[in-house]
Write a protein that holds these residues in place. Structure first.
Motif, PDB file in Angstrom:
ATOM      1  N   GLU A 197       0.548  -1.057  -0.188  1.00  0.00           N
ATOM      2  CA  GLU A 197       0.162   0.293   0.266  1.00  0.00           C
ATOM      3  C   GLU A 197       0.689   1.194   0.281  1.00  0.00           C
ATOM      4  N   ALA A 198       2.016   1.423   0.749  1.00  0.00           N
ATOM      5  CA  ALA A 198       2.624   2.937   0.752  1.00  0.00           C
ATOM      6  C   ALA A 198       3.462   3.083   0.028  1.00  0.00           C
TER       7      ALA A 198
ATOM      8  N   GLU B 236      -9.514  -4.182   4.496  1.00  0.00           N
ATOM      9  CA  GLU B 236      -9.988  -2.646   4.425  1.00  0.00           C
ATOM     10  C   GLU B 236     -12.055  -2.541   4.077  1.00  0.00           C
TER      11      GLU B 236
ATOM     12  N   ARG C 186       1.195   9.545  -5.617  1.00  0.00           N
ATOM     13  CA  ARG C 186       1.338  10.970  -5.390  1.00  0.00           C
ATOM     14  C   ARG C 186       2.547  11.221  -6.712  1.00  0.00           C
TER      15      ARG C 186
ATOM     16  N   ARG D  95      -9.496   2.282  -4.560  1.00  0.00           N
ATOM     17  CA  ARG D  95      -9.099   3.408  -2.341  1.00  0.00           C
ATOM     18  C   ARG D  95      -7.360   3.008  -2.354  1.00  0.00           C
TER      19      ARG D  95
ATOM     20  N   GLU E 148      -7.636   7.150  -3.331  1.00  0.00           N
ATOM     21  CA  GLU E 148      -8.465   7.913  -1.930  1.00  0.00           C
ATOM     22  C   GLU E 148      -7.735   7.917  -0.643  1.00  0.00           C
ATOM     23  N   LYS E 149      -6.302   7.361  -0.034  1.00  0.00           N
ATOM     24  CA  LYS E 149      -5.912   7.202   0.359  1.00  0.00           C
ATOM     25  C   LYS E 149      -4.866   7.964   0.614  1.00  0.00           C
ATOM     26  N   ALA E 150      -4.100   8.159  -1.133  1.00  0.00           N
ATOM     27  CA  ALA E 150      -2.921   8.959  -0.615  1.00  0.00           C
ATOM     28  C   ALA E 150      -3.396  10.281  -1.148  1.00  0.00           C
ATOM     29  N   PHE E 151      -4.329  10.553  -1.348  1.00  0.00           N
ATOM     30  CA  PHE E 151      -4.548  12.633  -1.088  1.00  0.00           C
ATOM     31  C   PHE E 151      -5.640  12.717  -0.241  1.00  0.00           C
ATOM     32  N   TRP E 152      -6.167  12.389   1.019  1.00  0.00           N
ATOM     33  CA  TRP E 152      -7.246  12.494   1.869  1.00  0.00           C
ATOM     34  C   TRP E 152      -5.574  13.407   2.458  1.00  0.00           C
ATOM     35  N   PRO E 153      -7.244  14.423   2.894  1.00  0.00           N
ATOM     36  CA  PRO E 153      -8.656  15.175   2.393  1.00  0.00           C
ATOM     37  C   PRO E 153      -8.677  14.937   1.903  1.00  0.00           C
ATOM     38  N   ALA E 154      -8.016  15.252   0.504  1.00  0.00           N
ATOM     39  CA  ALA E 154      -8.105  16.035  -0.338  1.00  0.00           C
ATOM     40  C   ALA E 154      -8.816  15.214  -1.545  1.00  0.00           C
ATOM     41  N   PRO E 155     -10.060  15.949  -2.319  1.00  0.00           N
ATOM     42  CA  PRO E 155     -10.049  14.568  -3.196  1.00  0.00           C
ATOM     43  C   PRO E 155      -9.283  13.733  -4.277  1.00  0.00           C
TER      44      PRO E 155
ATOM     45  N   ILE F 149       0.976   4.621  -2.983  1.00  0.00           N
ATOM     46  CA  ILE F 149       0.549   5.617  -2.079  1.00  0.00           C
ATOM     47  C   ILE F 149       1.763   6.273  -3.291  1.00  0.00           C
ATOM     48  N   HIS F 150       2.892   6.112  -2.979  1.00  0.00           N
ATOM     49  CA  HIS F 150       4.260   6.894  -2.826  1.00  0.00           C
ATOM     50  C   HIS F 150       3.668   7.013  -4.633  1.00  0.00           C
TER      51      HIS F 150
END
Lengths: 304, 420
Positions: free
Chosen positions: A15-16, A203, A23, A47, A50-57, A19-20
């Protein structure tokens, strides 16, 4: 003080990493988009976004290449998920490509729009001027994919050249491109089918109902169970019967087979997959059976 | 369950494909349809045995020419660990592939044919493993069945290789006598070699301790992306400003005093955020979002560290580089794009100090260029400071890539030498 080990589970590491990757793309590209089919891999990818940019859309739109031969349950799921996220969805339609004469519909019993999708996808990428396109492909799916980069360079024709790939070291990705070229990005490259299901379980991610065992009218062709649907041409020698089945992959109805299964929960699916001896594409995809290099050939042309 | 990434080096002749095939097969990662396809192809080609290399050689050109030309990634899992194999070809013309595969590896397996012993190729693989600072090295002495499972032969090879490895940076070196074909010491201990007191290869892969290979000492957080929601509908986050990135070193905790580079200003971590809620600590390889107590001007490419433990802010870099392009060469005065952590800048090659012969480790100080697969020590001048550590101390803040500004290709991998 006790020495801590700081271990991380395989899902946390995957997941990490994903996400990297997301971004990096959001930071370095002008117009990314994420291919979302309503299948399990793209659901997991969504999903992660969603996690990578939270709390932004999520800072890019989603795109679905719609063959017009999709399962109703999946389209319904797709639209609901898009609305929940408040995301923008671009639908690239294979039917429109046919109507505009960009591609010709195949004929006969085995007609499929699978290969036509490539033209629709490349046209949509060009029309939307996308410089990066996220796909949910995994390296464990198929041997041509095992050699593809996380950042996969595509020339101005959308083509992949397996012999001319950019070396990829550490967590450094080269996203440099010229006008008209783009990068396909695969954040789930290092995930296996089982990782995807473990993640869905951990999840508590919702997935379309056709992944779970249900009763369906099907017929058999080449050892695969195809559904009874208007768009699937069935011969008189291919009798319909009722079976308890589920789908291991979600694609076009004309070339995606169901497997006989009673797995009705994510836990039961994980058990079933852990014990299975056949790959998901081998079990369910007519498109990959065409030849030993079927996937490689389609990928060169610009397929997902 | 954690993940072990390992690279395998060796040629088909050393039994590498057979070994990988066996690991995949015995861990049930090869499926019936894959095996059937391989058996069918083997038959079509008139091969008498099932050629397991067909499983890993995925591209048409590779199958047609019977070679491996690229890094292939393979996956398998046991109840203890998930494994990612970077399978790289062994010949010298594929040095770049081995460098690529080794860059992320926790462990490397070098295969040696027990009959042939330590070859030039084995030394090259060991050197590359050491250059890329792969923390664990396994020397698998294969084809023991063909030397009558001789302890004497195994010890000879062990001694010769140990002498060579003492010149390298190899932290953990393990020797395992195996027969990939017969499965001796691959998954379980072999009865054919009662003199061998160690574990099987798979047991070693499952148990080798890798958690402390990461740098958990020096706090390094390259800022990757600034998160500012400004979502009108969500007032709770209207003033939110977080700095997203993947931890490259050390352990971060809320309340810690940190320094922002390049400004040199200090602040404290207010919160470590994730989608799943705030966390009490962050360490490699976690991807998190940091918020700070003070409003600083922070953007992508900046670095967060500790005031008393900072990376070197360098515009002049000393580095080992491996050149990976076949259409161009690295020469003094070459201008390239450099990507290091999340920072991209331009670099000028000021000097090529020497080219290293990867087989003999001889330094050629007369060299004027580096061609494909050649490795040398260079001095670079960069347009803006990079926040670097010695590669041996931290692979993530010590590694960089060079990109050709015309073709946009990745043309080199670099490893920083801290010469302070």
């Amino acid at each position: 003080m006790l020495q801590r080990d700081y271990t991380t589970s395989q899902l946390d590491v995957l997941e990490a990493e994903a996400i990297h990757i997301m971004r990096e793309v959001a930071a370095e590209f002008e117009r990314p988009c994420l291919l979302f089919s309503g299948g399990k891999d793209s659901i997991v990818m969504l999903r992660i976004a969603e996690k990578a940019f939270w709390p932004a859309p999520i800072p890019f739109p989603l795109m679905h290449v719609d063959t017009g031969h999709n399962f109703d349950e999946v389209i319904e799921f797709r639209d609901r998920r898009v609305e929940e996220l408040g995301a923008k969805l671009i639908v690239a339609s294979v039917q429109e490509s046919i109507d505009q004469g960009r591609v010709a519909e195949q004929t006969g019993r085995r007609a499929s729009r699978n290969r036509l999708q490539t033209t629709t996808l490349l046209d949509a990428i060009e029309a939307n001027r996308n410089d990066a396109v996220f796909g949910g492909a995994r390296r464990d799916e198929e041997k041509a994919r095992a050699k593809e980069r996380v950042f996969s360079f595509r020339d101005e024709f959308g083509q992949w050249d397996p012999k001319n790939q950019r070396p990829e070291l550490w967590n450094l990705y080269n996203g440099r491109i010229a006008q008209g070229e783009h990068i396909r990005v695969f954040p789930l490259s290092n995930w296996t089918e089982l990782d995807v299901w473990d993640y869905i379980r951990r999840e508590g991610i919702e997935i379309p109902s056709i992944y779970f065992a249900h009763t369906r009218k099907v017929f058999e062709r080449d050892g695969m169970l195809l559904p009874d649907a208007d768009v699937v041409q069935r011969g008189d020698d291919e009798p319909l019967f009722e079976a308890v089945v589920r789908y291991r992959t979600v694609g076009d109805m004309t070339c995606t087979g169901a497997v006989q299964s009673t797995a009705a929960t994510v836990e039961e699916i994980i058990e079933e997959i852990a014990a299975t001896r056949i790959t998901e594409r081998g079990a369910t995809r007519a498109d990959d059976r065409a030849s030993e290099a079927a996937m490689e050939d389609r990928k060169r042309e610009g397929y997902f | 369950m954690d993940i072990l990434r390992f690279a395998t080096a060796g040629s088909v002749d050393d039994g590498k494909s057979t070994l990988i095939g066996r690991l995949l097969f015995d861990s049930k990662a090869i499926f019936e349809d894959q095996l059937e396809a391989v058996e069918r192809t083997s038959r079509d080609r008139g091969t008498e045995y099932t050629d397991l290399s067909l499983l890993t050689d995925g591209l048409r050109a590779e199958r047609e020419q019977g070679i491996t030309i690229d890094v292939a990634y393979r996956y398998f899992a046991t109840p203890r660990r998930k494994f990612i194999i970077a399978d790289t070809p062994g010949h010298i013309q594929y040095t770049r592939n081995m460098v690529t595969g080794a860059s992320t590896a926790d462990l490397a397996i070098i295969l040696i044919d027990a009959r042939k012993g330590v070859l030039e190729q084995s030394r090259r693989h060991a050197f590359l493993t050491s250059l890329l600072r792969v923390p664990h090295l396994v020397l698998a002495v294969n084809k023991m069945d063909l030397v009558d499972y001789s302890q004497e032969r195994f010890e000879e090879i062990r001694e010769e290789f140990t002498a060579f490895a003492s010149k390298l940076n190899v932290a953990d070196l393990t020797f395992i006598p195996i027969s990939a074909l017969n499965g001796d010491n691959v998954v379980s201990r072999s009865e054919n070699m009662p003199w061998y007191q160690g574990t099987s290869l798979l047991h070693h892969l499952e148990n080798v301790h890798i958690a402390s290979d990461r740098n958990l000492t020096d706090v390094r957080f390259p800022v990757q992306y600034v998160i500012r929601p400004q979502r009108a509908t969500d007032h709770a986050f209207h003033d939110y400003r977080g700095y997203a990135g993947q931890v490259a070193g050390g352990v971060l905790k809320p309340g810690d005093e940190v320094v922002h580079l390049p400004s040199g200003l200090t602040t404290r971590i207010a919160s470590i955020d994730t989608f799943d809620g705030p966390v009490e600590e962050a360490f490699p390889p976690m991807s998190v979002t940091l918020r700070f107590e003070d409003d600083l001007d922070i953007s992508r490419g900046d670095m967060i560290a500790r005031p008393n433990n900072q990376p070197q802010a360098a515009q002049d870099l000393e580095a080992m580089v491996c050149w990976m392009a076949d259409t161009s060469k690295l020469t003094p005065r070459s201008k390239l794009t450099i990507k290091h952590t999340t920072r991209t800048a331009r670099a000028l090659v000021r000097d090529l100090q020497y080219r290293l012969d990867v087989n003999t480790l001889h330094r050629d100080e007369e060299a004027t260029a580096l061609g494909l697969n050649e490795i040398g020590r260079v001095t670079l001048r960069v347009t803006q400071p990079l926040f670097v550590d010695d590669y041996g101390r931290n692979r993530l803040t010590g590694g960089f890539i060079l990109i050709d500004e015309t073709s946009n290709s990745t043309v080199a991998a670099g490893m920083v030498i801290d010469s302070r």
